[in-house]
Design a protein around this motif. Structure first.
Motif, PDB file in Angstrom:
ATOM      1  N   ARG A 188       0.831  -1.199   0.000  1.00  0.00           N
ATOM      2  CA  ARG A 188       0.000   0.000   0.000  1.00  0.00           C
ATOM      3  C   ARG A 188       0.868   1.253   0.000  1.00  0.00           C
ATOM      4  O   ARG A 188       1.949   1.285   0.587  1.00  0.00           O
ATOM      5  CB  ARG A 188      -0.923   0.012   1.226  1.00  0.00           C
ATOM      6  N   ARG A 189       0.402   2.253  -0.692  1.00  0.00           N
ATOM      7  CA  ARG A 189       1.122   3.537  -0.676  1.00  0.00           C
ATOM      8  C   ARG A 189       0.863   4.302   0.604  1.00  0.00           C
ATOM      9  O   ARG A 189       1.663   5.139   1.011  1.00  0.00           O
ATOM     10  CB  ARG A 189       0.710   4.360  -1.888  1.00  0.00           C
ATOM     11  N   ARG A 190      -0.255   4.035   1.231  1.00  0.00           N
ATOM     12  CA  ARG A 190      -0.610   4.665   2.506  1.00  0.00           C
ATOM     13  C   ARG A 190      -0.884   3.571   3.520  1.00  0.00           C
ATOM     14  O   ARG A 190      -1.558   2.596   3.204  1.00  0.00           O
ATOM     15  CB  ARG A 190      -1.856   5.513   2.346  1.00  0.00           C
ATOM     16  N   TRP A 191      -0.343   3.750   4.723  1.00  0.00           N
ATOM     17  CA  TRP A 191      -0.592   2.802   5.808  1.00  0.00           C
ATOM     18  C   TRP A 191      -0.418   3.551   7.116  1.00  0.00           C
ATOM     19  O   TRP A 191       0.130   4.664   7.153  1.00  0.00           O
ATOM     20  CB  TRP A 191       0.309   1.572   5.669  1.00  0.00           C
ATOM     21  N   PRO A 192      -0.919   2.998   8.233  1.00  0.00           N
ATOM     22  CA  PRO A 192      -0.946   3.735   9.503  1.00  0.00           C
ATOM     23  C   PRO A 192       0.381   4.337   9.963  1.00  0.00           C
ATOM     24  O   PRO A 192       0.404   5.472  10.446  1.00  0.00           O
ATOM     25  CB  PRO A 192      -1.470   2.696  10.503  1.00  0.00           C
ATOM     26  N   GLU A 193       1.506   3.639   9.830  1.00  0.00           N
ATOM     27  CA  GLU A 193       2.778   4.135  10.377  1.00  0.00           C
ATOM     28  C   GLU A 193       3.747   4.608   9.299  1.00  0.00           C
ATOM     29  O   GLU A 193       4.949   4.680   9.534  1.00  0.00           O
ATOM     30  CB  GLU A 193       3.403   3.048  11.263  1.00  0.00           C
ATOM     31  N   ARG A 194       3.243   4.978   8.138  1.00  0.00           N
ATOM     32  CA  ARG A 194       4.116   5.340   7.007  1.00  0.00           C
ATOM     33  C   ARG A 194       4.993   6.558   7.279  1.00  0.00           C
ATOM     34  O   ARG A 194       6.080   6.662   6.720  1.00  0.00           O
ATOM     35  CB  ARG A 194       3.290   5.550   5.734  1.00  0.00           C
ATOM     36  N   LYS A 195       4.562   7.448   8.146  1.00  0.00           N
ATOM     37  CA  LYS A 195       5.366   8.642   8.429  1.00  0.00           C
ATOM     38  C   LYS A 195       6.446   8.378   9.479  1.00  0.00           C
ATOM     39  O   LYS A 195       7.305   9.219   9.699  1.00  0.00           O
ATOM     40  CB  LYS A 195       4.454   9.783   8.885  1.00  0.00           C
ATOM     41  N   GLN A 196       6.406   7.200  10.091  1.00  0.00           N
ATOM     42  CA  GLN A 196       7.347   6.888  11.164  1.00  0.00           C
ATOM     43  C   GLN A 196       8.386   5.845  10.766  1.00  0.00           C
ATOM     44  O   GLN A 196       9.318   5.592  11.518  1.00  0.00           O
ATOM     45  CB  GLN A 196       6.577   6.361  12.378  1.00  0.00           C
ATOM     46  N   ARG A 197       8.204   5.227   9.598  1.00  0.00           N
ATOM     47  CA  ARG A 197       9.064   4.102   9.222  1.00  0.00           C
ATOM     48  C   ARG A 197       9.431   4.157   7.750  1.00  0.00           C
ATOM     49  O   ARG A 197       8.746   4.783   6.955  1.00  0.00           O
ATOM     50  CB  ARG A 197       8.338   2.766   9.468  1.00  0.00           C
ATOM     51  N   ARG A 198      10.524   3.451   7.413  1.00  0.00           N
ATOM     52  CA  ARG A 198      10.890   3.214   6.008  1.00  0.00           C
ATOM     53  C   ARG A 198      10.831   1.715   5.774  1.00  0.00           C
ATOM     54  O   ARG A 198      11.022   0.934   6.697  1.00  0.00           O
ATOM     55  CB  ARG A 198      12.312   3.716   5.723  1.00  0.00           C
ATOM     56  N   ARG A 199      10.605   1.318   4.545  1.00  0.00           N
ATOM     57  CA  ARG A 199      10.599  -0.105   4.202  1.00  0.00           C
ATOM     58  C   ARG A 199      11.451  -0.310   2.961  1.00  0.00           C
ATOM     59  O   ARG A 199      11.546   0.573   2.106  1.00  0.00           O
ATOM     60  CB  ARG A 199       9.171  -0.614   3.977  1.00  0.00           C
ATOM     61  N   ARG A 200      12.061  -1.503   2.867  1.00  0.00           N
ATOM     62  CA  ARG A 200      12.926  -1.782   1.717  1.00  0.00           C
ATOM     63  C   ARG A 200      13.083  -3.294   1.546  1.00  0.00           C
ATOM     64  O   ARG A 200      13.172  -4.022   2.521  1.00  0.00           O
ATOM     65  CB  ARG A 200      14.284  -1.131   1.909  1.00  0.00           C
ATOM     66  N   TRP A 201      13.164  -3.733   0.287  1.00  0.00           N
ATOM     67  CA  TRP A 201      13.373  -5.143  -0.050  1.00  0.00           C
ATOM     68  C   TRP A 201      14.864  -5.451  -0.105  1.00  0.00           C
ATOM     69  O   TRP A 201      15.644  -4.645  -0.618  1.00  0.00           O
ATOM     70  CB  TRP A 201      12.755  -5.451  -1.411  1.00  0.00           C
ATOM     71  N   TYR A 202      15.222  -6.649   0.389  1.00  0.00           N
ATOM     72  CA  TYR A 202      16.612  -7.100   0.391  1.00  0.00           C
ATOM     73  C   TYR A 202      16.688  -8.586   0.052  1.00  0.00           C
ATOM     74  O   TYR A 202      15.760  -9.351   0.350  1.00  0.00           O
ATOM     75  CB  TYR A 202      17.242  -6.928   1.783  1.00  0.00           C
ATOM     76  N   ALA A 203      17.813  -8.989  -0.501  1.00  0.00           N
ATOM     77  CA  ALA A 203      18.137 -10.414  -0.598  1.00  0.00           C
ATOM     78  C   ALA A 203      18.271 -10.927   0.837  1.00  0.00           C
ATOM     79  O   ALA A 203      18.665 -10.171   1.733  1.00  0.00           O
ATOM     80  CB  ALA A 203      19.448 -10.607  -1.363  1.00  0.00           C
ATOM     81  N   PRO A 204      17.957 -12.205   1.090  1.00  0.00           N
ATOM     82  CA  PRO A 204      18.030 -12.718   2.468  1.00  0.00           C
ATOM     83  C   PRO A 204      19.381 -12.486   3.146  1.00  0.00           C
ATOM     84  O   PRO A 204      19.423 -12.139   4.327  1.00  0.00           O
ATOM     85  CB  PRO A 204      17.746 -14.214   2.302  1.00  0.00           C
ATOM     86  N   GLU A 205      20.490 -12.634   2.400  1.00  0.00           N
ATOM     87  CA  GLU A 205      21.813 -12.431   2.998  1.00  0.00           C
ATOM     88  C   GLU A 205      22.002 -10.980   3.431  1.00  0.00           C
ATOM     89  O   GLU A 205      22.582 -10.705   4.484  1.00  0.00           O
ATOM     90  CB  GLU A 205      22.927 -12.802   2.009  1.00  0.00           C
ATOM     91  N   ASP A 206      21.522 -10.052   2.604  1.00  0.00           N
ATOM     92  CA  ASP A 206      21.641  -8.633   2.939  1.00  0.00           C
ATOM     93  C   ASP A 206      20.744  -8.269   4.118  1.00  0.00           C
ATOM     94  O   ASP A 206      21.142  -7.509   5.005  1.00  0.00           O
ATOM     95  CB  ASP A 206      21.306  -7.763   1.724  1.00  0.00           C
ATOM     96  N   ALA A 207      19.526  -8.817   4.126  1.00  0.00           N
ATOM     97  CA  ALA A 207      18.603  -8.568   5.239  1.00  0.00           C
ATOM     98  C   ALA A 207      19.220  -9.085   6.540  1.00  0.00           C
ATOM     99  O   ALA A 207      19.189  -8.394   7.565  1.00  0.00           O
ATOM    100  CB  ALA A 207      17.256  -9.236   4.969  1.00  0.00           C
ATOM    101  N   ALA A 208      19.798 -10.281   6.493  1.00  0.00           N
ATOM    102  CA  ALA A 208      20.409 -10.861   7.692  1.00  0.00           C
ATOM    103  C   ALA A 208      21.555  -9.990   8.206  1.00  0.00           C
ATOM    104  O   ALA A 208      21.738  -9.845   9.418  1.00  0.00           O
ATOM    105  CB  ALA A 208      20.909 -12.275   7.396  1.00  0.00           C
ATOM    106  N   ALA A 209      22.312  -9.390   7.295  1.00  0.00           N
ATOM    107  CA  ALA A 209      23.435  -8.537   7.701  1.00  0.00           C
ATOM    108  C   ALA A 209      22.959  -7.236   8.339  1.00  0.00           C
ATOM    109  O   ALA A 209      23.701  -6.619   9.112  1.00  0.00           O
ATOM    110  CB  ALA A 209      24.321  -8.232   6.491  1.00  0.00           C
ATOM    111  N   LEU A 210      21.734  -6.825   8.053  1.00  0.00           N
ATOM    112  CA  LEU A 210      21.229  -5.547   8.554  1.00  0.00           C
ATOM    113  C   LEU A 210      20.521  -5.633   9.899  1.00  0.00           C
ATOM    114  O   LEU A 210      20.410  -4.629  10.603  1.00  0.00           O
ATOM    115  CB  LEU A 210      20.279  -4.917   7.527  1.00  0.00           C
ATOM    116  N   VAL A 211      20.002  -6.806  10.262  1.00  0.00           N
ATOM    117  CA  VAL A 211      19.303  -6.915  11.544  1.00  0.00           C
ATOM    118  C   VAL A 211      20.310  -7.219  12.653  1.00  0.00           C
ATOM    119  O   VAL A 211      21.345  -7.823  12.416  1.00  0.00           O
ATOM    120  CB  VAL A 211      18.175  -7.986  11.504  1.00  0.00           C
ATOM    121  N   ALA A 212      19.995  -6.797  13.854  1.00  0.00           N
ATOM    122  CA  ALA A 212      20.936  -6.909  14.967  1.00  0.00           C
ATOM    123  C   ALA A 212      20.895  -8.258  15.674  1.00  0.00           C
ATOM    124  O   ALA A 212      21.898  -8.702  16.209  1.00  0.00           O
ATOM    125  CB  ALA A 212      20.660  -5.799  15.983  1.00  0.00           C
ATOM    126  N   GLU A 213      19.757  -8.919  15.675  1.00  0.00           N
ATOM    127  CA  GLU A 213      19.569 -10.128  16.472  1.00  0.00           C
ATOM    128  C   GLU A 213      20.126 -11.353  15.749  1.00  0.00           C
ATOM    129  O   GLU A 213      19.699 -11.661  14.643  1.00  0.00           O
ATOM    130  CB  GLU A 213      18.084 -10.336  16.779  1.00  0.00           C
TER     131      GLU A 213
END
Length: 157
Positions: A113-138
Motif C-alpha cells: 500500500r502507498r498509505r498505511w498507519p505508520e508510514r510517516k514513522q518508518r521506512r521499508r525496503r526489499w533485500y536479498a536474504p543475505e543482505d537482510a540478515a546482515a542488517l538486523v541486529a539479532e
C-alpha cells in the motif's frame, strides 16, 4: 515464607520472555530468488521485521499479518505455522528492557500500500536474504532469515 515465594514468582516472571508475533514479508524476484522486506523501528530506526504483541481477538498468525499492514503497509497470504522464533531485548519507554521471544510467521506479499498507519514513522525496503540478515541486529533473526532464504530459493528452482 509466603512473601519469599511471591518475590521469587515476580523475579521469574520478569526473567521469562514476553511473547511477541512477527511477519516475515517475502516475495520472489524476477528470477525466482526470494526477497525479504525490512522496516525501520520507530525509535532507533534500525532494520527489523514487522512485529508486535499478540492480540486477544486474533490468532497469532493473524496478529502478525496485522502488524505487517500497520508497520509496512503490506497485504498478502500469511502462513498459519511459525517458521521459528528469535529473542531480543525490547527497550521500554521508561528506559528498562524486557526480554521478548518473537514467533515469526511467513507473509507472502501480494500488495504494498502507498498509505498505511505508520508510514510517516518508518521506512521499508526489499533485500536479498543475505543482505537482510546482515542488517538486523539479532543473531537468532539473522539465522532465521538465512535459513528461510535458502529454503525458499531451493523450493523455487
Amino acid at each position: 515464607m509466603a512473601g519469599a515465594i511471591e518475590e521469587a514468582d515476580l523475579k521469574r516472571k520478569r526473567r521469562s520472555p514476553r511473547v511477541q508475533v512477527a511477519a516475515l514479508p517475502f516475495r520472489l524476484g524476477a528470477e525466482g530468488q526470494p526477497e525479504i522486506l525490512l522496516v525501520t523501528s520507530r525509535e532507533t530506526k534500525r532494520w527489523i521485521i514487522p512485529k508486535g504483541w499478540p492480540m486477544p481477538d486474533r490468532k497469532d498468525h493473524r496478529a502478525a499479518e496485522r502488524e505487517a499492514y500497520e508497520e509496512a503497509g503490506l497485504k498478502g497470504r500469511v502462513g498459519k505455522k511459525a517458521l521459528g522464533q528469535y529473542r531480543y531485548e525490547k527497550r521500554m519507554g521508561d528506559g528498562s528492557t524486557v526480554a521478548c521471544a518473537v514467533k515469526v510467521f511467513p507473509l507472502r506479499v501480494e500488495d504494498e500500500r502507498r498509505r498505511w498507519p505508520e508510514r510517516k514513522q518508518r521506512r521499508r525496503r526489499w533485500y536479498a536474504p543475505e543482505d537482510a540478515a546482515a542488517l538486523v541486529a539479532e543473531s537468532d533473526l539473522q539465522e532465521l532469515l538465512l535459513a528461510f532464504g535458502a529454503r525458499t530459493a531451493k523450493a523455487s528452482v
